[in-house]
Motif scaffolding. Structure first.
Motif, mmCIF file in Angstrom:
data_model
loop_
_atom_site.group_PDB
_atom_site.id
_atom_site.type_symbol
_atom_site.label_atom_id
_atom_site.label_comp_id
_atom_site.label_asym_id
_atom_site.label_seq_id
_atom_site.Cartn_x
_atom_site.Cartn_y
_atom_site.Cartn_z
ATOM 1 N N LYS A 78 6.466 34.631 8.943
ATOM 2 C CA LYS A 78 5.740 35.555 8.070
ATOM 3 C C LYS A 78 4.241 35.330 8.256
ATOM 4 C CE LYS A 78 5.999 35.012 3.571
ATOM 5 N NZ LYS A 78 6.559 35.093 2.195
ATOM 6 N N HIS A 79 3.528 36.401 8.594
ATOM 7 C CA HIS A 79 2.092 36.297 8.837
ATOM 8 C C HIS A 79 1.365 36.009 7.525
ATOM 9 C CE1 HIS A 79 -1.979 37.360 10.204
ATOM 10 N NE2 HIS A 79 -1.507 37.154 11.430
ATOM 11 N N GLN A 98 -1.657 36.633 6.530
ATOM 12 C CA GLN A 98 -2.552 37.664 6.013
ATOM 13 C C GLN A 98 -1.827 38.990 5.783
ATOM 14 O OE1 GLN A 98 -5.662 36.987 5.081
ATOM 15 N NE2 GLN A 98 -5.336 34.860 5.702
ATOM 16 N N THR A 99 -1.115 39.473 6.775
ATOM 17 C CA THR A 99 -0.504 40.800 6.693
ATOM 18 C C THR A 99 0.881 40.783 6.058
ATOM 19 O OG1 THR A 99 0.555 40.647 8.869
ATOM 20 C CG2 THR A 99 -1.738 41.425 8.799
ATOM 21 N N GLN A 100 1.498 39.593 5.934
ATOM 22 C CA GLN A 100 2.867 39.426 5.423
ATOM 23 C C GLN A 100 3.925 40.032 6.351
ATOM 24 O OE1 GLN A 100 3.148 37.398 2.657
ATOM 25 N NE2 GLN A 100 0.948 37.279 3.038
ATOM 26 N N GLU A 101 3.508 40.413 7.575
ATOM 27 C CA GLU A 101 4.474 40.901 8.561
ATOM 28 C C GLU A 101 5.535 39.824 8.807
ATOM 29 O OE1 GLU A 101 4.680 41.945 13.350
ATOM 30 O OE2 GLU A 101 2.760 41.506 12.375
ATOM 31 N N LYS A 102 6.794 40.232 8.956
ATOM 32 C CA LYS A 102 7.878 39.295 9.189
ATOM 33 C C LYS A 102 8.536 39.522 10.547
ATOM 34 C CE LYS A 102 9.254 38.280 4.422
ATOM 35 N NZ LYS A 102 10.382 38.287 3.447
ATOM 36 N N ARG A 103 8.923 38.437 11.177
ATOM 37 C CA ARG A 103 9.725 38.462 12.398
ATOM 38 C C ARG A 103 10.908 37.518 12.188
ATOM 39 N NH1 ARG A 103 6.233 39.739 16.805
ATOM 40 N NH2 ARG A 103 4.730 41.286 16.051
ATOM 41 N N GLU A 104 12.083 37.919 12.649
ATOM 42 C CA GLU A 104 13.276 37.104 12.443
ATOM 43 C C GLU A 104 14.059 36.966 13.745
ATOM 44 O OE1 GLU A 104 15.442 39.109 9.387
ATOM 45 O OE2 GLU A 104 14.155 38.366 7.755
ATOM 46 N N HIS A 114 -1.759 31.057 11.845
ATOM 47 C CA HIS A 114 -1.616 32.421 11.328
ATOM 48 C C HIS A 114 -0.240 32.738 10.743
ATOM 49 C CE1 HIS A 114 -5.508 33.335 12.970
ATOM 50 N NE2 HIS A 114 -5.128 33.001 14.195
ATOM 51 N N TRP A 115 0.748 31.887 11.023
ATOM 52 C CA TRP A 115 2.112 32.216 10.592
ATOM 53 C C TRP A 115 2.745 31.072 9.813
ATOM 54 C CZ3 TRP A 115 4.466 36.943 11.884
ATOM 55 C CH2 TRP A 115 3.768 37.732 12.802
#
Length: 313
Positions: free
Chosen positions: A259-260, A262-268, A286-287
């Motif tokens: 989870k980033h 700053q942006t809260q972008e998620k990768r799984e 950053h993550w």
């Protein structure tokens, strides 16, 4: 405080005192606001600013604490509900499951029939012991002396099955590196021959893309899907900037997420038996990453994370 802040502080203190004195009447926001001569909207905003929660939420906690005292004294659930100003046992049940993570009856019976998972976690303010049922958190306490907190939890729920939900952890290294992890500081054990062989194989695989010589390894064993790892970054000063971490998984397939910050972008991704992933460059800057829990997983997983510790003086 400025004069205006002093006035606000006094008003919120008076509002809190009113909630304690009149909790059996379950006053609404308008009644509390009228007592301190504010509009409901102004009280809601100022109360949230000073107390960190809304008047309604504070009243719920006051009601729960009153009900818990009655249940401790062997009063009935109905007695506890009515003495707390609630409309009935259903309302008390809803509050208990939302706030305490169990029913009033389970609380009254010392957690009988419950499995309570607990673990020590690190926070910006020190170690915290957190315990939860399948319904939610039922205990949270700062653990300046961790060994003293589990008996407190046991005394509160003497009839529950308590289980340490933290993964089993071991720390290895070429030197006796000290490393603080999940609120506990460990001294590295000497390399195990099997770990040393795995380390060499990992380093050989990385040689072409990110040549690294690891000097330490953190081992985590997850008994099943009820155990996971909360969101965090391996950005401790002892690992240096832009550190390289190689992670090898054995056993059950588990979901690993990023989870980033700053942006809260998620990768799984699903980590399978024998899989190797590498975190390098600015990943830790950053993550955050986590091992997600899952009630469907009944088998264990072992994770090895190879690291490079900086020299310790």
């Amino acid at each position: 405080m400025t004069p205006a802040e002093q006035i606000q502080f006094a008003r919120i203190a008076a509002a809190i005192e009113f909630l304690y004195d009149h909790h059996r009447e379950q006053p609404d926001l308008a009644a509390v606001a009228a007592h301190v001569h504010l509009s409901p909207q102004h009280l809601q905003r100022q109360f949230q600013q000073w107390a960190g929660i809304s008047p309604k939420k504070m009243l719920q906690h006051i009601s729960i604490e009153n009900a818990k005292r009655i249940l401790h004294a062997q009063g009935s659930v109905q007695d506890a509900a009515l003495a707390s100003g609630l409309s009935g046992t259903g309302r008390l049940h809803d509050l208990f499951t939302t706030i305490e993570g169990m029913t009033p009856g389970e609380y009254k019976n010392g957690g009988a029939g419950l499995q309570i998972d607990w673990q020590l976690v690190a926070s910006p303010y020190g170690s915290v012991l957190v315990a939860n049922t399948g319904k939610g958190i039922c205990f949270l306490s700062f653990a300046d002396e961790p060994a003293a907190e589990r008996p407190r939890l046991q005394a509160l729920f003497p009839n529950a099955e308590l289980r340490n939900a933290a993964s089993q952890v071991a720390w290895y290294g070429e030197q006796n590196f000290a490393y603080t992890y999940s609120g506990a500081t460990r001294t590295a054990q000497p390399w195990d021959s099997v770990l040393s062989d795995i380390k060499q194989q990992v380093e050989q695989q990385l040689a072409a893309v990110s040549p690294t010589c690891f000097n330490s390894c953190l081992l985590n064993r997850y008994a099943d899907g009820s155990q996971g790892m909360a969101w965090h970054s391996d950005d401790e000063a002892c690992l240096g900037k832009n550190t390289v971490i190689a992670s090898v998984s054995f056993g059950a397939t588990r979901k690993f997420a990023f989870k980033h910050k700053q942006t809260q972008e998620k990768r799984e991704l699903m980590l399978q038996h024998g899989q190797l992933i590498v975190m390098r460059g600015s990943t830790q800057t950053h993550w955050r990453h986590a091992v997600m829990k899952s009630s469907k997983i009944q088998t264990p997983r072992i994770n090895l994370t190879f690291r490079t510790m900086l020299p310790q003086g």
